[in-house]
Design a protein around this motif. Structure first.
Motif, PDB file in Angstrom:
ATOM      1  N   ARG A 460      -5.455   1.781  11.102  1.00  0.00           N
ATOM      2  CA  ARG A 460      -4.633   1.920   9.900  1.00  0.00           C
ATOM      3  C   ARG A 460      -3.212   2.293  10.275  1.00  0.00           C
ATOM      4  NH1 ARG A 460      -7.870   1.585   5.073  1.00  0.00           N
ATOM      5  NH2 ARG A 460      -5.863   1.843   4.051  1.00  0.00           N
ATOM      6  N   SER A 461      -2.256   1.508   9.818  1.00  0.00           N
ATOM      7  CA  SER A 461      -0.845   1.795  10.090  1.00  0.00           C
ATOM      8  C   SER A 461      -0.026   1.668   8.814  1.00  0.00           C
ATOM      9  CB  SER A 461      -0.303   0.844  11.165  1.00  0.00           C
ATOM     10  OG  SER A 461      -0.458  -0.501  10.738  1.00  0.00           O
ATOM     11  N   SER A 462      -0.672   1.998   7.690  1.00  0.00           N
ATOM     12  CA  SER A 462      -0.046   1.808   6.390  1.00  0.00           C
ATOM     13  C   SER A 462       0.869   2.970   6.038  1.00  0.00           C
ATOM     14  CB  SER A 462      -1.131   1.651   5.314  1.00  0.00           C
ATOM     15  OG  SER A 462      -2.012   0.609   5.631  1.00  0.00           O
ATOM     16  N   THR A 463       1.563   2.806   4.941  1.00  0.00           N
ATOM     17  CA  THR A 463       2.415   3.880   4.430  1.00  0.00           C
ATOM     18  C   THR A 463       1.603   4.814   3.552  1.00  0.00           C
ATOM     19  OG1 THR A 463       3.062   2.512   2.546  1.00  0.00           O
ATOM     20  CG2 THR A 463       4.467   2.446   4.491  1.00  0.00           C
ATOM     21  N   VAL A 464       2.136   6.012   3.349  1.00  0.00           N
ATOM     22  CA  VAL A 464       1.432   7.064   2.629  1.00  0.00           C
ATOM     23  C   VAL A 464       2.289   7.557   1.466  1.00  0.00           C
ATOM     24  CG1 VAL A 464       0.411   9.362   2.812  1.00  0.00           C
ATOM     25  CG2 VAL A 464       0.276   7.789   4.736  1.00  0.00           C
ATOM     26  N   VAL A 507      -3.479  12.052  -1.595  1.00  0.00           N
ATOM     27  CA  VAL A 507      -2.852  11.238  -0.566  1.00  0.00           C
ATOM     28  C   VAL A 507      -3.374   9.817  -0.717  1.00  0.00           C
ATOM     29  CG1 VAL A 507      -2.579  10.858   1.916  1.00  0.00           C
ATOM     30  CG2 VAL A 507      -2.681  13.208   0.998  1.00  0.00           C
ATOM     31  N   THR A 508      -2.460   8.862  -0.868  1.00  0.00           N
ATOM     32  CA  THR A 508      -2.841   7.456  -1.031  1.00  0.00           C
ATOM     33  C   THR A 508      -2.256   6.651   0.119  1.00  0.00           C
ATOM     34  OG1 THR A 508      -2.844   7.690  -3.446  1.00  0.00           O
ATOM     35  CG2 THR A 508      -2.805   5.455  -2.551  1.00  0.00           C
ATOM     36  N   VAL A 509      -3.137   5.934   0.825  1.00  0.00           N
ATOM     37  CA  VAL A 509      -2.741   5.118   1.958  1.00  0.00           C
ATOM     38  C   VAL A 509      -2.702   3.663   1.502  1.00  0.00           C
ATOM     39  CG1 VAL A 509      -3.330   4.376   4.302  1.00  0.00           C
ATOM     40  CG2 VAL A 509      -3.745   6.732   3.588  1.00  0.00           C
ATOM     41  N   ARG A 510      -1.526   3.071   1.590  1.00  0.00           N
ATOM     42  CA  ARG A 510      -1.344   1.703   1.122  1.00  0.00           C
ATOM     43  C   ARG A 510      -1.154   0.747   2.297  1.00  0.00           C
ATOM     44  NH1 ARG A 510      -0.859   2.037  -4.247  1.00  0.00           N
ATOM     45  NH2 ARG A 510      -0.148   4.004  -5.131  1.00  0.00           N
TER      46      ARG A 510
END
Length: 510
Positions: A460-464, A507-510
């Motif tokens: 996972r390398s998404s934005t938060v 916390v939401t990981v998009r």
């Protein structure tokens, strides 16, 4: 929810300062591994709900398309909520379709302290028509309670027919009877009243309703506390010939009460043992629902029965409780939660004519002006101050949990991992409809801070993005939900985040 004001700015600033000091204060550190596969229960879009007394319909202007202030706060709370009408007063309503219909004769009931007095009142066609317009304006649906305690099968059927025709698709199902496990106190013979006699009587009324509304759906039994009745009914259900279409088994839950009980306190409301008792109740309820092949819903409940307790029910602690309570039940496959409230008069009538919390405040020496500054009832999610409607702290917790509506929960016991450190906190993870991962952490501890390492996996390398539920203190008469406009990035799939005491974080990981 996020009005721009100096108070809101200071609250957000205090939250930020607290977060930067966590390491210096020796915050408990926990690493939570978040599974990528969502294999838990689905949390419906209409999970969020409110409960009101049926007697609220006595004022046809309350649930009305013209009551724009109330419509606004309903829509703020949820775009797809569920309004449940029921409560103790539902047992004393009678159907008045036209002005010329005379009040029927009513059976005698016993007057018991703490139970509603036998004050009969009509539900009119105008009130139901206005309710339909209110539901359309809010986007909400309805669980409509029909009295069983003093009603007749004919009266129930006539009311149900008009309600079904008028509410249309906004009607989810009928609930016949309220807190039927307590009928032995004042409405039925205590020597003979039990789950079996209730079911026989319920079937007679439900079948009368079905003759008038052939496609009617039902929820039942709506017990006050004895979830053992759900087990008994589930065991008897296979023997029912041509059973009515029951979609949901239902029950109520209040942490404790009344307000004068010293056990009803912020510390007891938030401690882990409280949620362990909730889990036990939920396990019994879901087992009964599974046996009947339906879902379960908590259709009435709150922090403290008989109107709530000032300083517990109307403060920020109630927000953390309602968020945790709602998500815990979602993890147990509940279809929704309806927190009870309404106007002070309707709730006072439902418990015998007065709110114990008012007497507490008078004994404490509060002036009439100070007493009026509290919501009445004290636990109501939406307070009525004149012609103004205000979301109370307990509603903010429900709204915070409602951010996961439509998501599929992750089966992972994150809460016990945090509590192993000695910090009173809870955590839930879910996959949102768009595929994003979300984690909700509720730090209910009055003193201990948390520092969490959330591990979403190296791929996972998404934005938060983050959102906080906060106030200045657990006993503050306020609650805020603040969206962080800044975005961060995961580092090797991990995200380090502080969660100060007495606060919530999503916390939401998009």
């Amino acid at each position: 929810m996020n009005r721009i004001s100096r108070r809101h700015f200071l609250a957000a600033a205090a939250m930020s300062v607290a977060a930067t000091r966590l390491r210096a204060q020796g915050a408990a550190h926990v690493t939570l591994t978040i599974p990528s596969e969502a294999n838990g229960p689905h949390m419906p879009e209409d999970y969020v709900g409110l409960s009101y007394e049926v007697q609220q319909l006595l004022d046809p202007t309350f649930f009305s398309p013209k009551n724009t202030g109330l419509i606004r706060v309903f829509k703020t709370l949820s775009a797809h909520g569920v309004l449940r009408l029921g409560g103790n007063t539902s047992e004393f309503e009678w159907w008045k379709p036209t002005p010329d219909v005379k009040e029927p004769e009513h059976p005698q009931t016993r007057e018991v302290e703490g139970e509603p007095k036998a004050q009969y009142y009509p539900v009119t066609a105008e009130a139901v028509r206005n309710l339909a317009g209110f539901l359309r304006a809010t986007g909400w649906t309805c669980l409509y309670g029909i009295g069983m305690g003093t009603n007749s099968a004919e009266g129930a059927a006539a009311e149900a027919e008009y309600v079904a025709k008028t509410l249309g698709e906004r009607l989810q199902y009928f609930q016949v009877g309220n807190e039927v496990d307590l009928f032995s106190r004042h409405l039925r013979d205590p020597e003979t009243w039990n789950a079996k006699t209730y079911l026989d009587e319920w079937l007679a009324i439900a079948r009368a309703v079905l003759k008038a509304v052939p496609d009617a759906k039902f929820g039942m039994p709506d017990v006050a506390a004895n979830v053992g009745w759900l087990t008994q009914i589930a065991e008897m259900w296979p023997s029912v010939q041509n059973p009515p279409h029951v979609t949901t088994v239902t029950h109520h839950y209040y942490f404790g009460g009344p307000a004068t009980n010293p056990e009803v306190s912020i510390s007891n409301l938030l401690k882990p043992a409280t949620m362990l008792r909730v889990q036990k109740t939920a396990d019994t309820a879901t087992a009964a629902a599974d046996k009947m092949g339906v879902r379960v819903r908590m259709t009435e409940g709150n922090t403290c029965y008989r109107g709530g307790k000032p300083g517990v029910s109307d403060v920020f602690a109630a927000a953390l409780w309602s968020a945790d309570y709602s998500l815990l039940l979602a993890s147990k496959n509940y279809s929704g939660v309806n927190l009870h409230g309404g106007t002070g008069k309707s709730v006072a009538n439902s418990v015998g004519g007065s709110l114990p919390g008012d007497l507490m405040l008078k004994d404490a020496g509060e002036t009439p002006e100070q007493i009026a500054s509290h919501p009445h009832p004290f636990y109501t999610p939406i307070a009525t101050f004149g012609d103004q409607y205000t979301l109370e702290p307990v509603a903010y917790g429900l709204m915070f949990a409602g951010e996961l509506c439509g998501a599929t929960l992750v089966k992972a016991d994150l809460t016990s991992q945090i509590q192993a450190t000695g910090v009173d906190a809870a955590a839930y993870a879910a996959k949102l409809p768009g595929g994003e991962m979300a984690v909700v952490i509720l730090n209910k501890d009055a003193a201990h801070d948390l520092e969490l390492s959330l591990d979403f996996g190296p791929s996972r390398s998404s934005t938060v993005e983050t959102e906080t539920l906060h106030a200045t203190a657990l006993d503050a008469r306020e609650a805020h939900i603040t969206h962080d406009s800044k975005r961060a990035s995961l580092k090797h799939g991990q995200y380090l985040v502080p969660v100060p005491h007495a606060s919530g974080l999503r916390v939401t990981v998009r």
